[in-house]
Design a protein around this motif. Structure first.
Motif, short mmCIF file in Angstrom:
data_model
loop_
_atom_site.label_atom_id
_atom_site.label_comp_id
_atom_site.label_asym_id
_atom_site.label_seq_id
_atom_site.Cartn_x
_atom_site.Cartn_y
_atom_site.Cartn_z
N SER A 2 96.55 55.73 -0.86
CA SER A 2 95.31 56.14 -1.36
C SER A 2 95.48 56.54 -2.98
O SER A 2 96.38 56.74 -3.41
CB SER A 2 95.20 57.48 -0.57
N GLY A 3 94.58 56.28 -3.68
CA GLY A 3 94.45 56.32 -5.08
C GLY A 3 94.64 55.05 -5.73
O GLY A 3 94.67 55.25 -7.02
N ARG A 4 95.31 54.17 -5.29
CA ARG A 4 95.40 52.96 -6.18
C ARG A 4 95.26 51.72 -4.81
O ARG A 4 95.27 52.05 -3.71
CB ARG A 4 96.96 52.92 -6.61
N ARG A 5 94.95 50.75 -5.72
CA ARG A 5 94.60 49.36 -4.85
C ARG A 5 96.14 48.85 -4.44
O ARG A 5 96.93 49.10 -5.21
CB ARG A 5 93.92 48.48 -5.82
N ASP A 87 88.24 42.85 0.03
CA ASP A 87 87.56 44.17 -0.58
C ASP A 87 88.38 44.39 -1.81
O ASP A 87 89.37 44.93 -1.93
CB ASP A 87 87.84 45.52 0.49
N PRO A 88 87.75 44.32 -3.06
CA PRO A 88 88.27 44.62 -4.17
C PRO A 88 88.37 45.92 -4.61
O PRO A 88 89.32 46.26 -5.64
CB PRO A 88 87.28 43.76 -5.37
N GLU A 89 87.67 46.90 -3.93
CA GLU A 89 88.12 48.20 -4.10
C GLU A 89 89.36 48.78 -3.73
O GLU A 89 89.62 49.76 -4.40
CB GLU A 89 86.76 49.15 -3.27
N ARG A 90 89.78 48.00 -2.79
CA ARG A 90 91.00 48.57 -2.11
C ARG A 90 92.10 47.56 -2.09
O ARG A 90 93.37 47.93 -2.31
CB ARG A 90 90.82 48.76 -0.49
N HIS A 91 91.93 46.35 -2.93
CA HIS A 91 92.98 45.42 -2.86
C HIS A 91 93.02 44.72 -4.34
O HIS A 91 91.91 44.30 -4.68
CB HIS A 91 93.14 44.42 -1.95
N GLU A 92 94.20 44.44 -5.05
CA GLU A 92 94.19 43.62 -6.18
C GLU A 92 95.02 42.47 -6.35
O GLU A 92 96.26 42.66 -5.56
CB GLU A 92 94.71 44.58 -7.44
N ILE A 93 94.71 41.56 -6.51
CA ILE A 93 95.42 40.07 -6.23
C ILE A 93 96.20 40.17 -7.49
O ILE A 93 95.50 39.99 -8.75
CB ILE A 93 94.42 38.93 -6.22
N VAL A 94 97.73 40.05 -7.30
CA VAL A 94 98.33 40.23 -8.57
C VAL A 94 98.92 38.71 -8.96
O VAL A 94 99.39 38.20 -10.15
CB VAL A 94 99.58 41.28 -8.40
N ALA A 95 98.95 37.89 -8.17
CA ALA A 95 99.26 36.60 -8.49
C ALA A 95 99.08 35.62 -7.08
O ALA A 95 98.78 36.08 -5.95
CB ALA A 95 100.91 36.51 -8.41
N VAL A 96 98.98 34.38 -7.26
CA VAL A 96 98.47 33.32 -6.55
C VAL A 96 99.29 32.20 -6.57
O VAL A 96 99.62 31.69 -7.36
CB VAL A 96 96.96 32.94 -6.65
N THR A 97 99.86 31.82 -5.19
CA THR A 97 100.51 30.63 -4.94
C THR A 97 99.92 29.76 -3.93
O THR A 97 98.91 30.19 -3.27
CB THR A 97 102.05 30.93 -5.02
N GLY A 98 100.99 28.86 -3.33
CA GLY A 98 100.30 27.91 -2.48
C GLY A 98 101.34 27.04 -1.82
O GLY A 98 102.34 26.83 -2.51
N ASN A 99 101.05 26.53 -0.55
CA ASN A 99 102.03 25.29 -0.24
C ASN A 99 101.48 24.10 -0.28
O ASN A 99 100.34 23.85 0.30
CB ASN A 99 102.36 25.75 1.36
N SER A 100 101.94 23.25 -1.14
CA SER A 100 101.43 21.73 -1.22
C SER A 100 100.12 21.56 -1.50
O SER A 100 99.92 21.93 -2.56
CB SER A 100 101.85 21.10 0.03
#
Length: 346
Positions: A2-5, A87-100
């Motif tokens: 609580s208090g941060r994403r 939900d962007p209020e609860r989650h922050e995407i800090v980096a993105v990668t992928g397979n192939s």
């Protein structure tokens, strides 16, 4: 928390993740959305069945839905539907990668390409790969039943392809370093010799249906064609850091868009894709609270779990460790599983 994403490392799926069980999932999550209407219009204008038709009206057939020009855009659209639902209020995407192929999805997810540009690239690459269909891929594990690394076996497997390559017209290469599995790419002579030389193990060695020898020198013709076809594709610096198939990070403040274009339509197509390295950089450099794999399906979850055990992430030592952690408070969220998807959607 609580208090941060919560900090999320997003891992985008590649080919081979949309099957009979995933049929219908796109419309379940995205029917009527503006972006899917636009994607369907682009498909219709190109004389191809729309994604809505493939996911709803046309009964699933592996011979049809598994083709590159259909499978790749379907997977992209399913992943996009999931990413847009976080939900962007609860989650922050800090980096993105992928397979192939997930690297192309990551480009759109991270903002280096607009969603429609990513869709055009993914559909075009899927079609070119399918039309050329040079060589194939074969999958084989190098971890034990508890997903613990067997480094001697890994060395033996890599030495085996070195030994077989070049004999009697055989071409064999490492294609993808995929957690506890190695994906080999080669021509028919090479793959046949490798399948015979590998000791049978459960369902392995496994030939991947309708897959070309991705990420090997056999794709040089496709690479040259792609560089001409997508010469004008406008890359930009991403909104969030992207981690490529070498473990290199493209940041919002230091990325050179022409270099990103050059990697995506150059080295990435003809050199091995190191998914494990990308994951290692993701967890060590960005310290996510959880790792998130958008749908379709959840097949990338196993390879991701295997890679995390190799890294000893949060003390993980075995499959049993990983499964117990997943039951308790999952460090890995697979949005292709409805119960896990519900944890992160608005």
């Amino acid at each position: 928390m609580s208090g941060r994403r919560e900090r999320l490392l997003v891992v985008c799926p590649g080919r081979g993740t949309y099957h009979q069980t995933e049929w219908g999932s796109l419309l379940r999550h995205a029917a009527g959305s503006d972006w899917l209407v636009r994607f369907d219009t682009l498909r219709r204008e190109a004389g191809l069945p729309t994604l809505s038709e493939l996911d709803g009206e046309i009964p699933f057939r592996q011979s049809l839905h598994g083709r590159g020009e259909h499978a790749a855009p379907l997977i992209h659209a399913c992943a996009l539907a999931d990413l847009l639902a976080i939900d962007p209020e609860r989650h922050e995407i800090v980096a993105v990668t992928g397979n192939s192929m997930g690297w192309y999805i990551a480009l759109g997810a991270g903002g280096a390409l607009a969603h429609e540009e990513a869709f055009t690239l993914i559909g075009g690459m899927g079609q070119m790969m399918q039309e050329a269909l040079v060589g194939g891929q074969l999958l084989y594990p190098w971890v034990d039943e508890q997903w613990r690394p067997q480094w001697a076996l890994r060395r033996e497997l890599l030495a085996m392809i070195e030994r077989l390559h070049g004999e009697e017209g055989r071409a064999l290469y490492l294609s993808i370093d995929l957690g506890g599995m190695l994906v080999f790419g080669g021509n028919e002579a090479g793959l046949a010799a490798l399948a015979e030389a590998l000791p049978p193990r459960e369902r392995f060695p496994m030939r991947l249906h309708q897959h070309a020898a991705f990420h090997t020198p056999l794709q040089q013709g496709v690479r040259d064609l792609a560089r001409r076809r997508f010469a004008e594709l406008s890359f930009r610096a991403p909104r969030v850091p992207l981690i490529d198939g070498r473990g290199h990070v493209w940041t919002p403040w230091s990325s050179d868009p022409p270099a990103l274009w050059d990697y995506t339509l150059g080295e990435q197509l003809v050199a091995p894709y190191d998914f494990t390295a990308a994951l290692r950089v993701g967890v060590r450099e960005f310290a996510p609270d959880r790792i998130l794999i958008p749908g379709p399906g959840a097949t990338l979850g196993g390879a991701t779990g295997q890679a995390l055990i190799q890294l000893g992430w949060r003390g993980l030592e075995s499959k049993a460790d990983f499964q117990a952690r997943q039951e308790e408070d999952p460090p890995l969220i697979c949005m292709g599983l409805e119960a896990q998807r519900e944890r992160v959607v608005a």
